[in-house]
Design an enzyme around this catalytic site. Structure first.
Site, PDB file in Angstrom:
ATOM      1  N   CYS A  80      -5.721  -2.920   2.826  1.00  0.00           N
ATOM      2  CA  CYS A  80      -5.366  -2.864   4.249  1.00  0.00           C
ATOM      3  C   CYS A  80      -6.585  -2.868   5.174  1.00  0.00           C
ATOM      4  CB  CYS A  80      -4.442  -1.660   4.477  1.00  0.00           C
ATOM      5  SG  CYS A  80      -3.382  -1.875   5.929  1.00  0.00           S
TER       6      CYS A  80
ATOM      7  N   LYS B 276      -9.355   3.070  -2.114  1.00  0.00           N
ATOM      8  CA  LYS B 276      -9.633   2.462  -0.796  1.00  0.00           C
ATOM      9  C   LYS B 276     -10.965   2.985  -0.245  1.00  0.00           C
ATOM     10  CE  LYS B 276      -7.191   1.743   3.629  1.00  0.00           C
ATOM     11  NZ  LYS B 276      -5.939   2.072   4.345  1.00  0.00           N
TER      12      LYS B 276
ATOM     13  N   GLU C 245       0.835  -1.215   0.000  1.00  0.00           N
ATOM     14  CA  GLU C 245       0.000   0.000   0.000  1.00  0.00           C
ATOM     15  C   GLU C 245       0.872   1.270   0.000  1.00  0.00           C
ATOM     16  OE1 GLU C 245      -2.214   0.429   3.678  1.00  0.00           O
ATOM     17  OE2 GLU C 245      -3.653   1.820   2.771  1.00  0.00           O
TER      18      GLU C 245
HETATM   19  N1  LIG Z   1      -3.056   1.261   6.466  1.00  0.00           N
HETATM   20  C1  LIG Z   1      -4.076   0.712   7.094  1.00  0.00           C
HETATM   21  O1  LIG Z   1      -5.194   0.703   6.627  1.00  0.00           O
HETATM   22  C2  LIG Z   1      -3.749   0.075   8.419  1.00  0.00           C
HETATM   23  C3  LIG Z   1      -4.884  -0.737   8.997  1.00  0.00           C
HETATM   24  C4  LIG Z   1      -4.538  -1.300  10.344  1.00  0.00           C
HETATM   25  O2  LIG Z   1      -3.415  -1.212  10.801  1.00  0.00           O
HETATM   26  C5  LIG Z   1      -5.572  -1.959  11.135  1.00  0.00           C
HETATM   27  O3  LIG Z   1      -5.266  -2.394  12.264  1.00  0.00           O
HETATM   28  O4  LIG Z   1      -6.726  -2.072  10.669  1.00  0.00           O
END
Ligand SMILES: NC(=O)CCC(=O)C(=O)O
Length: 272
Positions: free
Chosen positions: A154, A119, A50
């Site tokens: 993510c 996203k 990402e």
């Molecule tokens: N970059 C992200 O979206 C991190 C997401 C994350 O760490 C989580 O615990 O959920």
């Protein structure tokens, strides 16, 4: 094993990212991708992490983000075409119509752009909602020859509705570029495994390593099969994590436990 035998080699480019330095990150990702194609001549799909162009340099993101993704897109497309592989270009910080998006681009082996995904769920713990614009719709695309995949970036994996919507629309793999930090390794592994088991799909997740400011990222990129077994898992350092996937396994697992036939959508969320 080769694609002809129904298997595809996938590589996760588990690299470090230099905070706020798109030129350095571009050069570094190129070096790692070149290493991957050199080491694995049968490689069919590569996935980057990402926000690989800027990291979470959010306070400077308007100056750093790639305008319309032009630089990143031209490079990813040319690399995919030159080496004849599908590339899920992780995600980049992209400036579009005056807004900043966390955006995934996907290229086929001819270098054609086959998908763009912004996203959907912005992560407040890393201030994304203060600087970024969320996406508006899920995205699916074809990888290699005949693997329909869905996009998830993510934090998106904490929302099972997204993966389920993709699976119901025909996705047989979930592709997850990430910057998932310490100390939530347990959540990372568990959520990815759950998405694989509940949707009976491959989960292919590429996390970064290294530090971004005070935040440490632990790698542990994962390829998980539709039965929930780990096909490949990275360590905590920079590496190319690779494994073979066999798309027909999705049908076998869905035949073994017919979750999609046994669903009762009429009673969930008031039938919605
Ligand atoms: N970059 C992200 O979206 C991190 C997401 C994350 O760490 C989580 O615990 O959920």
């Amino acid at each position: 094993m080769t694609e002809q035998q129904g298997k595809l080699r996938v590589a996760l480019i588990q690299g470090n990212i230099t905070l706020g330095n798109p030129e350095a990150n571009h050069a570094h990702m190129q070096m790692l991708l070149e290493r991957a194609v050199e080491q694995y001549p049968d490689l069919k799909v590569a996935v980057l992490p990402e926000m690989w162009n800027t990291g979470y340099a959010l306070t400077q993101i308007h100056e750093l983000a790639d305008p319309e993704g032009q630089t990143s897109r031209a490079w990813l497309s040319a690399f995919a075409k030159k080496h004849g592989l599908s590339i899920v270009g992780g995600s980049i910080a992209e400036k579009r119509d005056g807004q900043i998006y966390n955006t995934m681009y996907v290229y086929n082996e001819a270098g054609e752009e086959v998908s763009r995904y912004d996203k959907l769920h912005l992560f407040r713990l890393m201030d994304e909602e203060k600087y970024l614009e969320p996406g508006a719709q899920p995205e699916m695309f074809e990888l290699g020859s005949g693997l329909t995949a869905g996009a998830s970036i993510c934090y998106d994996i904490r929302f099972p509705e997204l993966a389920r919507t993709l699976a119901l629309s025909g996705a047989r793999a979930l592709i997850v570029p990430a910057e998932w930090p310490n100390p939530r390794l347990h959540h990372w592994r568990t959520l990815l495994t759950a998405r694989a088991i509940e949707n009976q799909m491959y989960v292919i997740a590429c996390n970064r390593v290294g530090k971004g400011g005070d935040t440490e990222f632990f790698g542990h990129s994962l390829i998980i099969d539709p039965w929930g077994e780990i096909v490949a898992e990275g360590g905590e350092g920079e590496e190319i994590v690779t494994g073979m996937i066999r798309p027909a396994l999705v049908d076998e697992v869905r035949g073994r436990i017919p979750v999609f036939e046994d669903r009762r959508p009429s009673i969930y969320f008031g039938g919605k």
